[in-house]
Design a protein around this motif. Structure first.
Motif, PDB file in Angstrom:
ATOM      1  N   GLY A   3      38.878  68.436  56.120  1.00 38.74           N
ATOM      2  CA  GLY A   3      39.355  67.250  57.235  1.00 38.74           C
ATOM      3  C   GLY A   3      38.038  66.630  57.550  1.00 38.74           C
ATOM      4  N   CYS A   4      37.976  65.680  58.465  1.00 36.53           N
ATOM      5  CA  CYS A   4      36.661  64.971  58.782  1.00 36.53           C
ATOM      6  C   CYS A   4      36.106  65.949  59.981  1.00 36.53           C
ATOM      7  N   LEU A   5      34.755  66.062  59.864  1.00 39.05           N
ATOM      8  CA  LEU A   5      33.817  67.041  60.664  1.00 39.05           C
ATOM      9  C   LEU A   5      34.336  66.942  62.269  1.00 39.05           C
ATOM     10  N   TYR A   6      34.684  65.744  62.775  1.00 39.26           N
ATOM     11  CA  TYR A   6      34.882  65.319  64.006  1.00 39.26           C
ATOM     12  C   TYR A   6      36.260  65.535  64.577  1.00 39.26           C
ATOM     13  N   CYS A   7      37.254  64.897  63.730  1.00 40.66           N
ATOM     14  CA  CYS A   7      38.509  64.814  64.331  1.00 40.66           C
ATOM     15  C   CYS A   7      39.356  65.914  63.544  1.00 40.66           C
ATOM     16  N   LEU A   8      38.715  66.381  62.439  1.00 36.00           N
ATOM     17  CA  LEU A   8      39.497  67.569  61.595  1.00 36.00           C
ATOM     18  C   LEU A   8      40.761  67.059  60.695  1.00 36.00           C
TER      19      LEU A   8
ATOM     20  N   VAL B 170      32.840  62.767  57.221  1.00 33.50           N
ATOM     21  CA  VAL B 170      33.316  61.883  58.366  1.00 33.50           C
ATOM     22  C   VAL B 170      33.975  60.883  58.102  1.00 33.50           C
ATOM     23  N   CYS B 171      35.106  60.692  58.831  1.00 36.87           N
ATOM     24  CA  CYS B 171      35.982  59.717  58.585  1.00 36.87           C
ATOM     25  C   CYS B 171      35.626  58.352  58.949  1.00 36.87           C
ATOM     26  N   GLU B 172      36.308  57.229  58.407  1.00 28.20           N
ATOM     27  CA  GLU B 172      35.664  56.001  58.847  1.00 28.20           C
ATOM     28  C   GLU B 172      36.228  55.674  60.356  1.00 28.20           C
ATOM     29  N   PRO B 173      37.478  55.899  61.022  1.00 25.41           N
ATOM     30  CA  PRO B 173      37.787  55.449  62.289  1.00 25.41           C
ATOM     31  C   PRO B 173      36.773  56.361  63.326  1.00 25.41           C
ATOM     32  N   CYS B 174      36.590  57.620  62.896  1.00 24.83           N
ATOM     33  CA  CYS B 174      35.636  58.196  63.978  1.00 24.83           C
ATOM     34  C   CYS B 174      34.390  57.744  63.675  1.00 24.83           C
ATOM     35  N   ASN B 175      33.710  57.357  62.568  1.00 22.50           N
ATOM     36  CA  ASN B 175      32.447  57.127  62.459  1.00 22.50           C
ATOM     37  C   ASN B 175      32.345  55.675  63.297  1.00 22.50           C
TER      38      ASN B 175
END
Ligand SMILES: [Zn+2]
Length: 257
Positions: free
Chosen positions: A17-22, A52-57
């Motif tokens: 998953g994404c490093l931030y939101c998983l 990292v996913c686009e929404p988090c970024n």
């Protein structure tokens, strides 16, 4: 109690998953963990597409990285050294509480201050001009800028330790703080020198007294350190800060999600 193989399995599925939101199902993006507005060298400070996913970024870019870029000290360095942002724009003017600084085409910095009270004559015939930074919601801005440094720290953990470490539950509290959960922490701000060439470095520190793991951003004469182990500054840190000319900015628990 989870068995070792269950723990490993959960770490593996997390690391997809994404490093931030998983979350594993979000559109991927390339994370520049130091804003490109700080200069061309920031382009090398990057995580591969998909970590990292686009929404988090884009959300965290707006929420916290912009607060860091807009710190008065950062803007002053960018203005003096004509550092272009990602669109090639440079800072032409910086408003002050008592005037403004204009960065001209030539190697000329125009400082305008309102009223003569901000100018003092010093011995030897030199003049001291007091320039007062304009800060709005400074507590909020520093809180957000600190989150940006924490986020940079998590990216550096990823770079040095890989996904199994950075995605592990050990960093979940940090992830929460990055997203704006209430947390207690602090930011160390070194003595500021605006005239140092804007060399850029992002590092993890393990050798500062009282700080187990810190994230450190140096940008010319600006030095910012955030403790990745959340919690208030201990007395060892405070003592070191005092001896070395660092300010301790305490971050009180407040949710800013
Ligand atoms: Zn995400």
């Amino acid at each position: 109690m989870l068995t070792e193989s269950q723990l490993l399995e959960s770490a593996l599925s997390r690391s997809e998953g994404c490093l931030y939101c998983l979350r594993p199902d979000q559109p991927p993006s390339i994370e520049h963990f130091v804003s490109l507005a700080l200069g061309p060298h920031a382009a090398e400070m990057v995580l591969p597409r998909g970590v990292v996913c686009e929404p988090c970024n884009s959300h965290l870019g707006r929420q916290i990285d912009e607060a860091l870029v807009h710190l008065f000290e950062v803007q002053l360095i960018r203005g003096i050294f004509k550092v272009p942002d990602r669109k090639g724009q440079m800072i032409e003017e910086l408003p002050l509480s008592n005037g403004r600084i204009v960065f001209t085409e030539e190697e000329l910095i125009k400082i305008e201050v309102f009223g003569t009270g901000h100018i003092q004559e010093k011995s030897g015939g030199s003049l001291l001009v007091n320039v007062i930074a304009k800060r709005r919601n400074s507590g909020d801005q520093l809180r957000r800028a600190t989150r940006s440094i924490l986020k940079m720290g998590l990216c550096l953990v990823y770079q040095s330790g890989g996904p199994a470490v950075a995605h592990s539950a050990a960093y979940d509290e940090l992830r929460g703080a990055i997203f704006g959960d209430a947390y207690e922490g602090y930011l160390l701000i070194g003595e500021f020198d605006p005239l140092q060439w804007p060399n850029l470095s992002a590092s993890l520190t393990g050798d500062l007294p009282g700080i187990g793991r810190g994230a450190r951003l140096r940008y010319g004469g600006l030095d910012l350190i955030a403790d990745l182990d959340l919690g208030p500054a201990n007395n060892v840190v405070r003592g070191w800060a005092q001896d070395n000319g660092y300010q301790v900015m305490d971050i009180s628990p407040k949710c800013t999600r």
